[in-house]
Design an enzyme around this catalytic site. Structure first.
Site, short mmCIF file in Angstrom:
data_model
loop_
_atom_site.label_atom_id
_atom_site.label_comp_id
_atom_site.label_asym_id
_atom_site.label_seq_id
_atom_site.Cartn_x
_atom_site.Cartn_y
_atom_site.Cartn_z
N LYS A 1 -6.13 -7.37 -6.44
CA LYS A 1 -5.23 -6.83 -5.52
C LYS A 1 -5.66 -7.08 -4.07
O LYS A 1 -6.91 -7.06 -3.95
CB LYS A 1 -5.02 -5.41 -5.53
CG LYS A 1 -4.32 -5.05 -6.88
CD LYS A 1 -3.90 -3.39 -6.73
CE LYS A 1 -3.00 -2.99 -7.86
NZ LYS A 1 -2.65 -1.71 -7.66
N GLU B 1 -9.36 -3.56 -9.80
CA GLU B 1 -8.85 -2.28 -10.22
C GLU B 1 -8.54 -2.43 -11.71
O GLU B 1 -8.29 -3.57 -12.17
CB GLU B 1 -7.69 -1.80 -9.46
CG GLU B 1 -7.20 -0.35 -9.68
CD GLU B 1 -5.94 -0.01 -8.93
OE1 GLU B 1 -6.17 0.41 -8.01
OE2 GLU B 1 -4.98 -0.52 -9.35
N ARG C 1 6.86 4.18 4.46
CA ARG C 1 8.03 3.76 5.20
C ARG C 1 9.10 4.30 4.34
O ARG C 1 8.70 4.76 3.26
CB ARG C 1 7.97 2.48 5.23
CG ARG C 1 7.62 1.59 3.92
CD ARG C 1 7.78 0.01 3.86
NE ARG C 1 7.42 -0.60 2.60
CZ ARG C 1 7.67 -0.45 1.33
NH1 ARG C 1 8.72 0.13 1.18
NH2 ARG C 1 7.04 -1.25 0.40
N VAL D 1 13.09 0.94 -0.64
CA VAL D 1 14.18 0.39 -0.95
C VAL D 1 15.03 1.22 -1.79
O VAL D 1 16.34 1.18 -1.76
CB VAL D 1 13.85 -1.10 -1.82
CG1 VAL D 1 15.38 -1.70 -2.17
CG2 VAL D 1 12.97 -2.06 -0.67
#
Length: 449
Positions: free
Chosen positions: A158, A200, A292, A295
């Site tokens: 990642k 991970e 944040r 969506v």
């Protein structure tokens, strides 16, 4: 409360933020690139400023132009929406230095949680379970091989600065790791400008569950329930719902309470989402925090009646949410489907063109967050999301039926434009989804056409 807010984004989220600002009596400033001069938010806002050419790096990601627009229009605060600069600690710090309020967490929290490996270390220390991994950047393929041998396969590589399902690659066995490591680094460099990656343990048949939190600067932290976002393609979410199907209420409550404590421990402020994988054994593992508005926030709004953008503005202006945990009531079931300008027959490649025919769903308990209009050109420069169709019903079965009806009404067509509407309908009809037993692997098994 603020007198003027600049919206540093585009598309449906810019329009969504502008509408709540209008309802609150806040003057709005829209910024736009040359490709978006006909966008509805440009017409709805009280003032609009062109900030650059179509490429995002020269417009929506170009902080100096946004800050200049804020000063020239008298904006006191900047709402970044999602994507672009919404989780950029440097931008938040610039706003602070320029005397502007960044509507989101403070720079130090964005910096800490934006580094995914550091975030996992901090969240683990705060009491949240995390997957086995390096939780530090890996500097070479050789170092990756040594670390992977300790973690165990399969492995996911990642991006350290990643998010939104990008900058990732999977290695099912040791022989896959060199290519996955190189692929993730290249993707991370291209998308985030930061090639650092970490490792991970990869959970193949997981549920993707997330908890919505809202926190004030006064230490008050509350949750607004959990969402299921397991229907994904290439780690991009397609369908989201709440509550999480098949998850016992006491387990959901315990997860939400743990998340609240962790958010308080790391000093979180504003609206945010803590994301988890639920494995076959029924264990949760925190994988990241999105600092944040999400969506998929409409489904939470539909079952709680809470306007999350309004609460973001309240926290930023006053330091405290306008609600408490006792005010949050979870009622019924809600589902959201993302209608993207993508061609399923061509590997879901993004499509661009001019919309000629447009019919958006309506009817009882149906919400559509969009920014498209007949005659509008869909540019090739940005995320392909055209609209989010969300429905509410007293229970999940009725919500699925309502969504199928809503998608059946949806028409977006024009030269060069294809959408994912029919594919979403097939996903809703799948027996595993109907039974609430789907995992993140479901979408890859459904015929795209």
């Amino acid at each position: 409360m603020f007198g003027t807010v600049l919206i540093a984004n585009r598309g449906e989220i810019a329009l969504r933020v502008a509408r709540t600002c209008k309802e609150m009596g806040i003057r709005t400033v829209a910024v736009y690139s040359a490709a978006d001069e006909d966008s509805p938010v440009v017409r709805l806002a009280d003032e609009a400023v062109r900030i650059g050419p179509p490429p995002a790096k020269r417009s929506y990601l170009y902080a100096p132009a946004i800050l200049q627009a804020a000063h020239q229009t008298g904006a006191e605060a900047i709402h970044p929406g999602y994507g672009f600069l919404s989780e950029d600690a440097d931008f938040a710090e610039m706003c602070q230095a320029e005397g502007l309020t960044f509507i989101g967490p403070p720079p130090e929290v964005l910096s800490m949680l934006g580094d995914k490996a550091e975030a996992l270390r901090v969240l683990s220390a705060a009491g949240l379970p995390v997957l086995p991994g390096t939780h530090r950047p890996i500097a070479s393929a050789g170092e990756a091989a040594e670390a992977a041998a300790q973690i165990g396969f399969p492995i996911i590589v990642k991006a350290l600065s990643g998010g939104g399902g990008r900058g990732m690659a999977i290695a099912m066995r040791p022989s896959d790791l060199p290519e996955a490591y190189a692929q993730a680094r290249n993707s991370a460099r291209a998308v985030f400008g930061d090639e650092r990656v970490y490792l991970e343990r990869y959970v193949e048949t997981a549920r993707h569950v997330e908890v919505q939190v809202l926190a004030g600067r006064d230490g008050q932290v509350l949750h607004l329930g959990a969402r299921d976002c397991s229907v994904q393609r290439r780690r991009q979410k397609l369908i989201e719902e709440t509550p999480v199907p098949g998850l016992p209420a006491d387990v959901a409550d315990r997860l939400c309470e743990q998340t609240v404590e962790a958010a308080r421990a790391v000093g979180y402020v504003g609206a945010g989402t803590f994301e988890f994988l639920l494995d076959d054994a029924g264990d949760f593992h925190c994988i990241e925090v999105n600092c944040r508005i999400q969506v998929e926030h409409p489904v939470t709004e539909l079952i709680t009646g809470v306007d999350l953008v309004r609460e973001q503005l309240r926290v930023a202006a006053t330091g405290s949410p306008g609600i408490t945990q006792d005010d949050v009531r979870l009622n019924g079931a809600a589902i959201e489907c993302r209608v993207n300008a993508e061609d399923p027959a061509r590997g879901f490649l993004p499509t661009a063109g001019t919309i000629e025919a447009l019919t958006l769903p309506a009817g009882p308990f149906t919400r559509v967050d969009e920014y498209v209009r007949p005659g509008m050109s869909i540019p090739p420069f940005y995320d392909p999301l055209l609209a989010k169709v969300s429905v509410w019903a007293p229970d999940r079965e009725q919500a699925i039926a309502r969504m199928e009806r809503a998608l059946g009404e949806c028409v977006v067509s024009g030269p060069g434009i294809s959408t994912t509407t029919a594919f979403l309908t097939r996903l809703l009809a799948h027996p595993l989804f109907r039974d609430g037993k789907h995992t993140t692997a479901l979408a890859e098994t459904v015929d795209p056409v």
